[in-house]
Design an enzyme around this catalytic site. Structure first.
Site, mmCIF file in Angstrom:
data_model
loop_
_atom_site.group_PDB
_atom_site.id
_atom_site.type_symbol
_atom_site.label_atom_id
_atom_site.label_comp_id
_atom_site.label_asym_id
_atom_site.label_seq_id
_atom_site.Cartn_x
_atom_site.Cartn_y
_atom_site.Cartn_z
ATOM 1 N N LYS A 177 -10.250 -6.651 4.204
ATOM 2 C CA LYS A 177 -10.696 -7.684 3.259
ATOM 3 C C LYS A 177 -11.553 -8.743 3.942
ATOM 4 O O LYS A 177 -12.573 -9.174 3.390
ATOM 5 C CB LYS A 177 -9.478 -8.304 2.578
ATOM 6 C CG LYS A 177 -8.774 -7.312 1.634
ATOM 7 C CD LYS A 177 -7.398 -7.776 1.237
ATOM 8 C CE LYS A 177 -6.724 -6.807 0.278
ATOM 9 N NZ LYS A 177 -5.300 -7.095 0.087
ATOM 10 N N GLU A 207 0.844 -1.186 0.000
ATOM 11 C CA GLU A 207 0.000 0.000 0.000
ATOM 12 C C GLU A 207 0.884 1.242 0.000
ATOM 13 O O GLU A 207 2.060 1.176 0.349
ATOM 14 C CB GLU A 207 -0.870 0.011 1.266
ATOM 15 C CG GLU A 207 -1.871 -1.125 1.343
ATOM 16 C CD GLU A 207 -2.863 -1.094 0.199
ATOM 17 O OE1 GLU A 207 -3.588 -0.110 0.046
ATOM 18 O OE2 GLU A 207 -2.892 -2.071 -0.567
HETATM 19 N N1 HSE Z 1 -1.151 -4.065 -0.414
HETATM 20 C C1 HSE Z 1 -2.067 -5.075 -0.825
HETATM 21 C C2 HSE Z 1 -1.432 -6.428 -0.628
HETATM 22 C C3 HSE Z 1 -2.417 -4.862 -2.260
HETATM 23 O O1 HSE Z 1 -0.223 -6.470 -0.406
HETATM 24 O O2 HSE Z 1 -2.116 -7.430 -0.663
HETATM 25 C C4 HSE Z 1 -3.565 -5.677 -2.732
HETATM 26 O O3 HSE Z 1 -4.729 -5.411 -2.010
#
Ligand code: HSE
Length: 436
Positions: free
Chosen positions: A229, A214
């Protein structure tokens, strides 16, 4: 009938009622879309729409035309440089744009922009898990009200299809549990620590260089991204919005190479797991935390930036989804699939909905039951640990001992650790043993 099929093309847009003085170019059907954000995912979406134009046309029967791309930066080398804008109003006020893709990330201004697009009668596709986890119920309600679609396949699992399978293919099931490795960055870091003995910081730097992390990697390593998530999957599975603030979340920043090596001695790997389980009585037990995953579990073999998600249905049993959970083209692939679905359903809503939630259906994390991996040091640490936890499996390593406790509620475990420390034993780490 003929008038409907003869689509006027003046700059790639689609109008079912042609304005006066239309110059007809024949039966070319197009759907105009806009993409908000031209970062890693956004540039991937534009790339796929341009390079896979024919493939998508043969599926949809219409051309997907990128009419506008919103970004504050300049992209003079883009093959569609003339379609960039810095002004959101050009998108929301454009009646030809029927589908808007939000791939800016973050809550602001994404939340406001998405809400305005939905209210303007445009379908919206997003990869933004922060947005869906924070405002999904509200945005789904607006989409329902406006009879448009709000889709977010890419918000969980990158390129792995999971939202649509859960919402459609597994709809016949009562889902008792969803557990997954939902963050590519942390899985990449843990894999490098496990397989190459790499230090945490070096592995994080590598993940950032590869474009998985991110913008603020704290969201990855502190577990917030994985939490968002599992909140989305829990909301979908159980029909009520689960807000991230209601979910106990731990990241991987405290995991050491000692933990990794001693977990292996017991037959486990350490993974960051997002997990939700329906309990008897109807409440849910939801958590994001590093867990010991047994070698025999399918999730133990999911490495690097790959994600894996297990959905336990009462008809299907366990179904496991596996693939790249991060990265430009895998994530863009899921976004484009949603764009195509929206284009196919411009006049009909796809059923995707959950109600708002108040958190009352979630148990306190201290009530959640699991065995614990504990690493301790101090005189007589093992004997003292056994007098507190009962008989344990243990592995000694120099002046450290690692042990696995019997299952107990987390609140009870915390009380026992306090007693152990009062008896002169230092608890170096404590990690849940995942029942997965
Ligand atoms: N930063 C997130 C990950 C990107 O590493 O899974 C995908 O959502």
């Amino acid at each position: 009938m003929l008038a409907k099929k003869m689509i006027k093309v003046f700059d790639g847009g689609l109008l079912s009622i042609p304005p006066p003085n239309t110059v007809w170019k024949g039966k070319v059907n197009m759907v105009s879309v806009a993409i908000m954000g031209h970062g890693v995912v956004g540039s991937g979406v534009a790339e796929i729409l341009l390079t896979h134009k024919q493939k998508l046309f043969s599926n949809l029967g219409e051309e997907i035309y990128i009419k506008k791309i919103l970004d504050l930066r300049e992209f003079p080398d883009s093959p569609i440089a003339d379609r960039f804008t810095k002004d959101f109003e050009e998108i929301v006020n454009d009646l030809e744009i029927r589908v808007v893709v939000e791939v800016m990330g973050g809550l602001n201004p994404a939340y406001d922009f998405v809400k305005r697009c939905l209210k303007a009668g445009k379908s919206v596709v997003t990869s933004n898990k922060e947005l869906v986890a924070a405002h999904g119920a509200e945005l789904l309600a607006i989409a329902k009200e406006e009879n448009v679609n709000f889709m977010f396949e890419a918000s969980v699992g990158g390129g792995i299809p999971i939202i649509r399978p859960m919402n459609q293919c597994l709809v016949a099931n009562n889902v008792s549990e969803v557990a997954g490795i939902l963050n590519g960055t942390t899985n990449f870091i843990l894999t490098k620590m496990i397989e190459e003995g790499m230090q945490f910081e070096d592995a994080l730097k590598l993940a950032q260089d590869l474009g998985f992390a991110e913008r603020n990697p704290a969201a990855d390593i502190e577990g917030h991204d994985a939490c968002r998530k599992i909140c989305i999957l829990a909301s979908l599975a159980y029909g009520k919005h689960v807000y991230p603030e209601s979910v106990h979340t731990e990241g991987i920043t405290k995991i050491t190479l000692d933990d990794v090596n001693l977990a292996e001695a017991f037959g486990y790997v350490i993974k960051l797991i997002g997990k939700v389980k329906k309990l008897e009585g109807g409440k849910i037990d939801i958590i994001t935390a590093p867990m010991l995953v047994p070698f025999k579990s399918q999730l133990s073999n999911i490495d690097n930036e790959f994600n894996g998600i297990m959905v336990r249905g009462d008809c299907t049993g366990d179904v496991v989804f596996y693939g790249k959970g991060a990265g430009k083209l895998p994530t863009a692939s899921a976004v484009v699939a949603d764009i195509v679905d929206c284009c196919k359903h411009l006049k009909a809503r796809r059923f995707l909905f959950w109600a708002d939630g108040d958190g009352k259906n979630i148990i306190d994390y201290r009530e959640s039951v699991s065995a614990m991996f504990v690493r301790v040091t101090g005189d007589g640490a093992l004997d003292k640990a056994e007098s507190v936890f009962g008989e344990v499996n243990s592995v000694a390593d120099g002046d450290m001992t690692a042990l696995i406790t019997p299952e107990m509620p987390y609140g009870v475990f915390e009380e026992k650790c306090t007693a152990l420390e009062a008896d002169g034993v230092k608890v170096l780490s404590a990690i849940r043993v995942g029942d997965i």
